[in-house]
Design a protein around this motif. Structure first.
Motif, PDB file in Angstrom:
ATOM      1  N   ALA A  27       0.853  -1.298  -0.038  1.00  0.00           N
ATOM      2  CA  ALA A  27      -0.106   0.089  -0.007  1.00  0.00           C
ATOM      3  C   ALA A  27       0.919   1.384  -0.140  1.00  0.00           C
ATOM      4  CB  ALA A  27      -1.035  -0.050   1.356  1.00  0.00           C
ATOM      5  N   ALA A  28       1.988   1.113   0.701  1.00  0.00           N
ATOM      6  CA  ALA A  28       2.859   2.422   0.728  1.00  0.00           C
ATOM      7  C   ALA A  28       3.415   2.547  -0.450  1.00  0.00           C
ATOM      8  CB  ALA A  28       3.985   2.190   1.717  1.00  0.00           C
ATOM      9  N   ALA A  29       4.000   1.748  -1.087  1.00  0.00           N
ATOM     10  CA  ALA A  29       4.603   1.770  -2.528  1.00  0.00           C
ATOM     11  C   ALA A  29       3.452   2.332  -3.483  1.00  0.00           C
ATOM     12  CB  ALA A  29       4.892   0.440  -3.313  1.00  0.00           C
ATOM     13  N   PHE A  30       2.076   1.835  -3.324  1.00  0.00           N
ATOM     14  CA  PHE A  30       1.123   2.358  -4.080  1.00  0.00           C
ATOM     15  C   PHE A  30       0.997   3.875  -4.047  1.00  0.00           C
ATOM     16  CE2 PHE A  30      -3.410   3.804  -4.799  1.00  0.00           C
ATOM     17  CZ  PHE A  30      -3.504   3.300  -5.973  1.00  0.00           C
ATOM     18  N   ILE A  31       0.976   4.313  -2.806  1.00  0.00           N
ATOM     19  CA  ILE A  31       0.835   5.582  -2.641  1.00  0.00           C
ATOM     20  C   ILE A  31       1.978   6.577  -3.158  1.00  0.00           C
ATOM     21  CG2 ILE A  31       0.541   7.477  -0.683  1.00  0.00           C
ATOM     22  CD1 ILE A  31      -0.664   5.201   1.148  1.00  0.00           C
ATOM     23  N   GLU A  32       3.101   6.032  -3.061  1.00  0.00           N
ATOM     24  CA  GLU A  32       4.381   6.726  -3.441  1.00  0.00           C
ATOM     25  C   GLU A  32       4.329   6.885  -4.983  1.00  0.00           C
ATOM     26  OE1 GLU A  32       7.724   4.591  -2.044  1.00  0.00           O
ATOM     27  OE2 GLU A  32       7.702   6.181  -0.225  1.00  0.00           O
ATOM     28  N   ALA A  33       3.832   5.747  -5.654  1.00  0.00           N
ATOM     29  CA  ALA A  33       3.847   5.815  -7.063  1.00  0.00           C
ATOM     30  C   ALA A  33       2.640   6.937  -7.684  1.00  0.00           C
ATOM     31  CB  ALA A  33       3.486   4.499  -7.560  1.00  0.00           C
ATOM     32  N   LEU A  35       1.832   9.629  -5.612  1.00  0.00           N
ATOM     33  CA  LEU A  35       2.356  10.882  -5.268  1.00  0.00           C
ATOM     34  C   LEU A  35       3.470  11.504  -6.267  1.00  0.00           C
ATOM     35  CD1 LEU A  35       2.172  10.520  -1.565  1.00  0.00           C
ATOM     36  CD2 LEU A  35       0.794  12.012  -2.835  1.00  0.00           C
ATOM     37  N   ARG A  36       4.274  10.605  -7.012  1.00  0.00           N
ATOM     38  CA  ARG A  36       5.298  10.926  -7.855  1.00  0.00           C
ATOM     39  C   ARG A  36       4.684  12.053  -8.923  1.00  0.00           C
ATOM     40  NH1 ARG A  36       6.836   5.666  -7.591  1.00  0.00           N
ATOM     41  NH2 ARG A  36       8.227   5.221  -6.044  1.00  0.00           N
ATOM     42  N   LYS A  37       3.448  11.843  -9.195  1.00  0.00           N
ATOM     43  CA  LYS A  37       2.771  12.777 -10.206  1.00  0.00           C
ATOM     44  C   LYS A  37       2.237  14.264  -9.738  1.00  0.00           C
ATOM     45  CE  LYS A  37       1.635   8.124 -12.456  1.00  0.00           C
ATOM     46  NZ  LYS A  37       0.587   7.292 -12.315  1.00  0.00           N
ATOM     47  N   LYS A  38       2.196  14.146  -8.231  1.00  0.00           N
ATOM     48  CA  LYS A  38       1.783  15.088  -7.743  1.00  0.00           C
ATOM     49  C   LYS A  38       2.348  16.618  -8.299  1.00  0.00           C
ATOM     50  CE  LYS A  38       4.037  15.756  -3.338  1.00  0.00           C
ATOM     51  NZ  LYS A  38       4.748  17.035  -3.516  1.00  0.00           N
ATOM     52  N   ASP A  39       1.501  17.647  -8.055  1.00  0.00           N
ATOM     53  CA  ASP A  39       2.058  19.156  -8.214  1.00  0.00           C
ATOM     54  C   ASP A  39       3.364  19.279  -7.026  1.00  0.00           C
ATOM     55  OD1 ASP A  39       2.444  21.993  -7.544  1.00  0.00           O
ATOM     56  OD2 ASP A  39       1.010  22.108  -9.104  1.00  0.00           O
ATOM     57  N   PRO A  40       4.153  19.905  -7.245  1.00  0.00           N
ATOM     58  CA  PRO A  40       5.375  19.930  -6.241  1.00  0.00           C
ATOM     59  C   PRO A  40       4.959  20.970  -5.100  1.00  0.00           C
ATOM     60  CG  PRO A  40       6.248  20.578  -8.455  1.00  0.00           C
ATOM     61  CD  PRO A  40       4.602  20.464  -8.610  1.00  0.00           C
ATOM     62  N   LEU A  41       3.972  21.672  -5.198  1.00  0.00           N
ATOM     63  CA  LEU A  41       3.649  22.389  -4.172  1.00  0.00           C
ATOM     64  C   LEU A  41       2.326  21.583  -3.161  1.00  0.00           C
ATOM     65  CD1 LEU A  41       3.429  26.179  -5.548  1.00  0.00           C
ATOM     66  CD2 LEU A  41       5.255  24.893  -4.245  1.00  0.00           C
ATOM     67  N   ASP A  42       2.067  20.461  -3.655  1.00  0.00           N
ATOM     68  CA  ASP A  42       1.411  19.665  -2.663  1.00  0.00           C
ATOM     69  C   ASP A  42       1.859  18.969  -1.545  1.00  0.00           C
ATOM     70  OD1 ASP A  42      -0.957  20.419  -4.421  1.00  0.00           O
ATOM     71  OD2 ASP A  42      -1.229  18.611  -5.697  1.00  0.00           O
ATOM     72  N   ARG A  43       1.245  18.881  -0.767  1.00  0.00           N
ATOM     73  CA  ARG A  43       1.893  18.104   0.420  1.00  0.00           C
ATOM     74  C   ARG A  43       1.330  16.928   0.930  1.00  0.00           C
ATOM     75  NH1 ARG A  43       0.834  23.543   4.031  1.00  0.00           N
ATOM     76  NH2 ARG A  43       1.827  25.108   2.640  1.00  0.00           N
ATOM     77  N   LEU A  44       2.299  16.208   1.665  1.00  0.00           N
ATOM     78  CA  LEU A  44       1.861  14.863   2.214  1.00  0.00           C
ATOM     79  C   LEU A  44       2.188  14.983   3.476  1.00  0.00           C
ATOM     80  CD1 LEU A  44       1.275  11.756   2.011  1.00  0.00           C
ATOM     81  CD2 LEU A  44       3.703  11.573   1.711  1.00  0.00           C
ATOM     82  N   ALA A  45       1.358  14.412   4.432  1.00  0.00           N
ATOM     83  CA  ALA A  45       1.406  13.943   5.870  1.00  0.00           C
ATOM     84  C   ALA A  45       0.753  12.479   6.045  1.00  0.00           C
ATOM     85  CB  ALA A  45       0.466  14.861   6.656  1.00  0.00           C
ATOM     86  N   GLY A  60       4.116  18.241   4.513  1.00  0.00           N
ATOM     87  CA  GLY A  60       5.396  18.889   3.854  1.00  0.00           C
ATOM     88  C   GLY A  60       5.589  18.276   2.555  1.00  0.00           C
ATOM     89  N   GLY A  61       6.468  18.729   1.802  1.00  0.00           N
ATOM     90  CA  GLY A  61       6.804  18.109   0.397  1.00  0.00           C
ATOM     91  C   GLY A  61       7.535  16.849   0.408  1.00  0.00           C
ATOM     92  N   GLY A  62       7.540  16.394  -0.706  1.00  0.00           N
ATOM     93  CA  GLY A  62       8.209  15.029  -1.070  1.00  0.00           C
ATOM     94  C   GLY A  62       7.132  14.004  -0.937  1.00  0.00           C
ATOM     95  N   ALA A  63       7.391  12.903  -1.633  1.00  0.00           N
ATOM     96  CA  ALA A  63       6.319  11.691  -1.727  1.00  0.00           C
ATOM     97  C   ALA A  63       7.007  10.414  -1.087  1.00  0.00           C
ATOM     98  CB  ALA A  63       6.077  11.486  -3.295  1.00  0.00           C
ATOM     99  N   GLU A  64       7.825  10.463  -0.311  1.00  0.00           N
ATOM    100  CA  GLU A  64       8.439   9.379   0.367  1.00  0.00           C
ATOM    101  C   GLU A  64       7.743   9.127   1.831  1.00  0.00           C
ATOM    102  OE1 GLU A  64      11.012   7.369  -0.839  1.00  0.00           O
ATOM    103  OE2 GLU A  64      10.626   8.640  -2.769  1.00  0.00           O
ATOM    104  N   LEU A  65       7.430   7.848   1.742  1.00  0.00           N
ATOM    105  CA  LEU A  65       6.712   7.461   3.061  1.00  0.00           C
ATOM    106  C   LEU A  65       8.175   6.709   3.709  1.00  0.00           C
ATOM    107  CD1 LEU A  65       3.419   5.889   1.943  1.00  0.00           C
ATOM    108  CD2 LEU A  65       3.873   8.076   2.737  1.00  0.00           C
TER     109      LEU A  65
END
Length: 184
Positions: A27-33, A35-45, A60-65
């Motif tokens: 599931a984490a790999a699915f979320i990261e994949a 999020l790689r397509k997200k706008d750079p100003l979108d955030r992840l928590a 914050g920024g980044g798509a890494e879990l």
């Protein structure tokens, strides 16, 4: 009405014992994949939930879990606590969306009430279900006991169990932390 240009995804991930770690990783790999397509100003928590909820990543920024192969301690799954914490850390300057990643086995809290609170705050909740099947599983359904009993009185208890296959096991009962002898 206010309109935000960017989004904060608040991922609430079930880290309880019922979720197999390999499926949580998938599931984490699915979320990261995604999020790689997200706008750079979108955030992840990221909020991890089990008996209680903890913040794993502030918005914050980044798509890494962060990859954690551990489950949170405790005997219950309180998804409502995870949703409440996610709403609490949602930044005011972006739109917020919650992604609940879980097997849906809630044993504490009230996830429906938390979802109503999110809806009242205009925070949509998406669900990424974690599906699995154990070939040999025994589940405790309920304990049937008399509604009243006198102190020291012996009462009949009925344990209702369900199993996906024939099984043998041992049942332990404790009263205030002290084992109760179940032998006749």
């Amino acid at each position: 009405t206010e309109r935000a240009e960017h989004v904060t995804l608040l991922a609430v991930i079930d880290h309880s014992r019922s979720v197999p770690p390999a499926l949580r990783e998938k599931a984490a790999a699915f979320i990261e994949a995604a999020l790689r397509k997200k706008d750079p100003l979108d955030r992840l928590a990221v909020v991890n939930a089990a008996e209680y909820a903890v913040i794993d990543k502030m918005p914050g920024g980044g798509a890494e879990l962060r990859r954690r192969e551990t489950t949170l301690p405790g005997e219950t799954t309180n998804l409502a606590a995870g949703l409440a914490l996610a709403m609490a850390i949602a930044p005011a300057d972006t739109a917020a969306r919650i992604l609940l990643v879980s097997d849906g086995n809630e044993t504490a809290g009230d996830v429906r009430e938390a979802a109503r609170t999110a809806a009242a705050n205009r925070i949509p909740i998406d669900v990424l279900p974690i599906r699995y099947r154990y070939e040999r599983e025994v589940m405790f359904r309920r304990l049937a006991a008399p509604p009243t009993a006198r102190s020291g009185e012996t009462v009949a208890l009925r344990f209702v169990l369900a199993a996906t296959a024939p099984a043998r096991g041992k049942l332990n009962l404790a009263l205030n932390g002290t084992p109760v002898n179940l032998d006749p």
